[in-house]
Design a protein around this motif. Structure first.
Motif, PDB file in Angstrom:
ATOM      1  N   ASP A   1       0.814  -1.225   0.000  1.00 20.27           N
ATOM      2  CA  ASP A   1       0.000   0.000   0.000  1.00 20.27           C
ATOM      3  C   ASP A   1       0.846   1.273   0.000  1.00 20.27           C
ATOM      4  N   MET A   2       2.177   1.134  -0.041  1.00 19.28           N
ATOM      5  CA  MET A   2       3.120   2.259  -0.089  1.00 19.28           C
ATOM      6  C   MET A   2       2.932   3.232   1.071  1.00 19.28           C
ATOM      7  N   GLY A   3       2.255   2.774   2.123  1.00 17.41           N
ATOM      8  CA  GLY A   3       2.034   3.642   3.275  1.00 17.41           C
ATOM      9  C   GLY A   3       0.907   4.643   3.084  1.00 17.41           C
ATOM     10  N   LEU A   4       0.129   4.486   2.006  1.00 20.16           N
ATOM     11  CA  LEU A   4      -0.992   5.393   1.731  1.00 20.16           C
ATOM     12  C   LEU A   4      -2.242   4.888   2.440  1.00 20.16           C
ATOM     13  N   GLU A   5      -2.816   5.703   3.299  1.00 26.31           N
ATOM     14  CA  GLU A   5      -3.914   5.274   4.164  1.00 26.31           C
ATOM     15  C   GLU A   5      -5.130   4.783   3.384  1.00 26.31           C
ATOM     16  N   GLY A   6      -5.499   5.477   2.315  1.00 29.28           N
ATOM     17  CA  GLY A   6      -6.656   5.069   1.521  1.00 29.28           C
ATOM     18  C   GLY A   6      -6.447   3.717   0.874  1.00 29.28           C
ATOM     19  N   LEU A   7      -5.252   3.503   0.361  1.00 25.28           N
ATOM     20  CA  LEU A   7      -4.923   2.227  -0.278  1.00 25.28           C
ATOM     21  C   LEU A   7      -4.874   1.113   0.755  1.00 25.28           C
ATOM     22  N   ARG A   8      -4.365   1.413   1.946  1.00 27.24           N
ATOM     23  CA  ARG A   8      -4.309   0.411   3.015  1.00 27.24           C
ATOM     24  C   ARG A   8      -5.729  -0.027   3.405  1.00 27.24           C
ATOM     25  N   LYS A   9      -6.610   0.922   3.541  1.00 23.90           N
ATOM     26  CA  LYS A   9      -7.992   0.611   3.908  1.00 23.90           C
ATOM     27  C   LYS A   9      -8.655  -0.260   2.851  1.00 23.90           C
ATOM     28  N   ALA A  10      -8.424   0.066   1.581  1.00 22.69           N
ATOM     29  CA  ALA A  10      -9.008  -0.706   0.481  1.00 22.69           C
ATOM     30  C   ALA A  10      -8.474  -2.135   0.464  1.00 22.69           C
ATOM     31  N   LYS A  11      -7.161  -2.300   0.652  1.00 21.76           N
ATOM     32  CA  LYS A  11      -6.568  -3.635   0.610  1.00 21.76           C
ATOM     33  C   LYS A  11      -6.977  -4.472   1.818  1.00 21.76           C
ATOM     34  N   MET A  12      -7.093  -3.846   2.982  1.00 19.72           N
ATOM     35  CA  MET A  12      -7.528  -4.571   4.174  1.00 19.72           C
ATOM     36  C   MET A  12      -8.982  -5.035   4.039  1.00 19.72           C
ATOM     37  N   SER A  13      -9.794  -4.293   3.286  1.00 17.28           N
ATOM     38  CA  SER A  13     -11.218  -4.627   3.153  1.00 17.28           C
ATOM     39  C   SER A  13     -11.446  -5.951   2.431  1.00 17.28           C
ATOM     40  N   TYR A  14     -10.409  -6.459   1.747  1.00 17.72           N
ATOM     41  CA  TYR A  14     -10.527  -7.751   1.065  1.00 17.72           C
ATOM     42  C   TYR A  14     -10.062  -8.913   1.944  1.00 17.72           C
ATOM     43  N   ASN A  15      -9.732  -8.633   3.193  1.00 23.16           N
ATOM     44  CA  ASN A  15      -9.396  -9.665   4.171  1.00 23.16           C
ATOM     45  C   ASN A  15      -8.195 -10.533   3.778  1.00 23.16           C
ATOM     46  N   PRO A  16      -7.003  -9.965   3.824  1.00 19.21           N
ATOM     47  CA  PRO A  16      -5.818 -10.767   3.494  1.00 19.21           C
ATOM     48  C   PRO A  16      -5.646 -11.934   4.468  1.00 19.21           C
ATOM     49  N   CYS A  17      -5.144 -13.062   3.942  1.00 19.08           N
ATOM     50  CA  CYS A  17      -4.901 -14.205   4.824  1.00 19.08           C
ATOM     51  C   CYS A  17      -3.538 -14.079   5.501  1.00 19.08           C
ATOM     52  N   TYR A  18      -2.634 -13.318   4.896  1.00 19.27           N
ATOM     53  CA  TYR A  18      -1.386 -12.977   5.580  1.00 19.27           C
ATOM     54  C   TYR A  18      -0.693 -11.843   4.828  1.00 19.27           C
ATOM     55  N   MET A  19       0.314 -11.276   5.478  1.00 16.83           N
ATOM     56  CA  MET A  19       1.117 -10.219   4.874  1.00 16.83           C
ATOM     57  C   MET A  19       2.521 -10.764   4.605  1.00 16.83           C
ATOM     58  N   ALA A  20       3.025 -10.515   3.416  1.00 11.64           N
ATOM     59  CA  ALA A  20       4.400 -10.903   3.088  1.00 11.64           C
ATOM     60  C   ALA A  20       5.315  -9.764   3.541  1.00 11.64           C
ATOM     61  N   LYS A  21       6.038 -10.011   4.616  1.00  8.90           N
ATOM     62  CA  LYS A  21       6.857  -8.962   5.229  1.00  8.90           C
ATOM     63  C   LYS A  21       8.057  -8.590   4.355  1.00  8.90           C
ATOM     64  N   LYS A  22       8.449  -7.308   4.483  1.00  9.39           N
ATOM     65  CA  LYS A  22       9.662  -6.842   3.822  1.00  9.39           C
ATOM     66  C   LYS A  22      10.477  -5.988   4.791  1.00  9.39           C
TER      67      LYS A  22
END
Length: 302
Positions: A275-296
């Motif tokens: 989400d590049m740290g963009l709050e709107g994009l983070r909210k949109a991506k979280m709304s699809y219920n990720p099963c996990y996050m690939a850490k970097k």
């Protein structure tokens, strides 16, 4: 004279580079060659290769940095040390690495006295259950399902979905300009402008690239566009681009769902990047219920 030859990321080298990208299983979008082509100009991407692998040299706003090397698991230390030598001897600075996948951090086993390693949440990839996004069933996806149903009800008989090709390049380019005008994006880094330029160039060359493109037309006009890459070894679809008319209710979840159904029916996972740290994009991506996050991670030489 430097013993390192810096090469630009060119489309004529695609298949040669793709062989290197296929050597290592990392589960992050940076390890997908399509992503590298989209962002090559933004990061002024250059690389050094000896045909067995490569390491990157990026430059952004005067800062030089590198990322995970592209090579086999057995050679990660080799290319890490090559990158370090380049930074130390050629650039006369300490090594800086961004968006490093968790697997590489574990493989390198870096000394805490020599390196600082820190997570960077802004660049964690969102990974989803593909079947869940195809079906949109259950309480977690109730809102998404409602939006898709609303789209069907409003535009039944008026929309068409189809796979797109390089012959659609002009159409896609015009659509991207229209989409950009509607979004009124304010980004001090101008990432959006470079992204659109990278997508347009990628589409022109897409006939010779392992990727899929898909569009939704309403009343004959392109109103949503997406492109992605499928990695069979990971059974994962990587969604690099998804643009839709924000004024049309349900269009984003609709193209998201249909792209997976029609182009990636066997995918088990979906990586929708960071989400590049963009709050709107983070909210949109979280709304699809990720099963996990690939850490970097970021790595800094002390």
């Amino acid at each position: 004279m430097s013993r390192y030859e810096l090469k630009e990321v060119k489309y004529e080298d695609y298949w040669e580079l793709r062989k290197l990208f296929s050597l290592r299983y990392a589960q992050t979008c940076e390890n997908i060659i399509t992503n590298s082509y989209i962002w090559k100009d933004y990061y002024k991407a250059r690389y050094v290769t000896d045909k067995e692998g490569l390491f990157w040299i990026y430059q952004l706003q005067g800062e030089y940095f590198t990322a995970s090397p592209v090579c086999s698991d057995k050679n990660v230390e080799k290319y890490f040390l090559m990158a370090k030598e380049y930074f130390n001897q050629e650039l006369k600075q300490k090594l800086v690495m961004y968006t490093v996948d968790e697997k590489l951090v574990e493989q390198l086993k870096l000394s805490e006295s020599q390196y600082t390693v820190e997570e960077d949440r802004r660049y964690f990839d969102y990974v989803y259950d593909a079947e869940a996004l195809r079906m949109l069933s259950g309480k977690k996806y109730h809102k998404k399902k409602n939006h898709v149903n609303a789209f069907h009800k409003e535009y039944d008989g008026r929309y068409q979905c189809r796979i797109m090709t390089e012959s659609d390049a002009k159409l896609i380019s015009a659509y991207l300009d229209k989409w950009h005008g509607m979004r009124e994006i304010e980004d001090e880094y101008h990432r959006d402008e470079y992204e659109l330029r990278g997508i347009k160039e990628l589409v022109i060359h897409s006939g010779n690239i392992n990727m899929d493109m898909f569009g939704v037309f309403i009343d004959g006009k392109l109103e949503a566009f997406t492109l992605g890459t499928y990695l069979k070894r990971e059974e994962t679809a990587y969604i690099h681009v998804e643009k839709a008319n924000p004024e049309i209710r349900g269009l984003y979840p609709f193209i998201n769902q249909q792209f997976l159904i029609q182009c990636f029916p066997t995918a088990k996972l979906v990586n929708r990047e960071d989400d590049m740290g963009l709050e709107g994009l983070r909210k949109a991506k979280m709304s699809y219920n990720p099963c996990y996050m690939a850490k970097k991670f970021n790595i800094y030489e002390k």
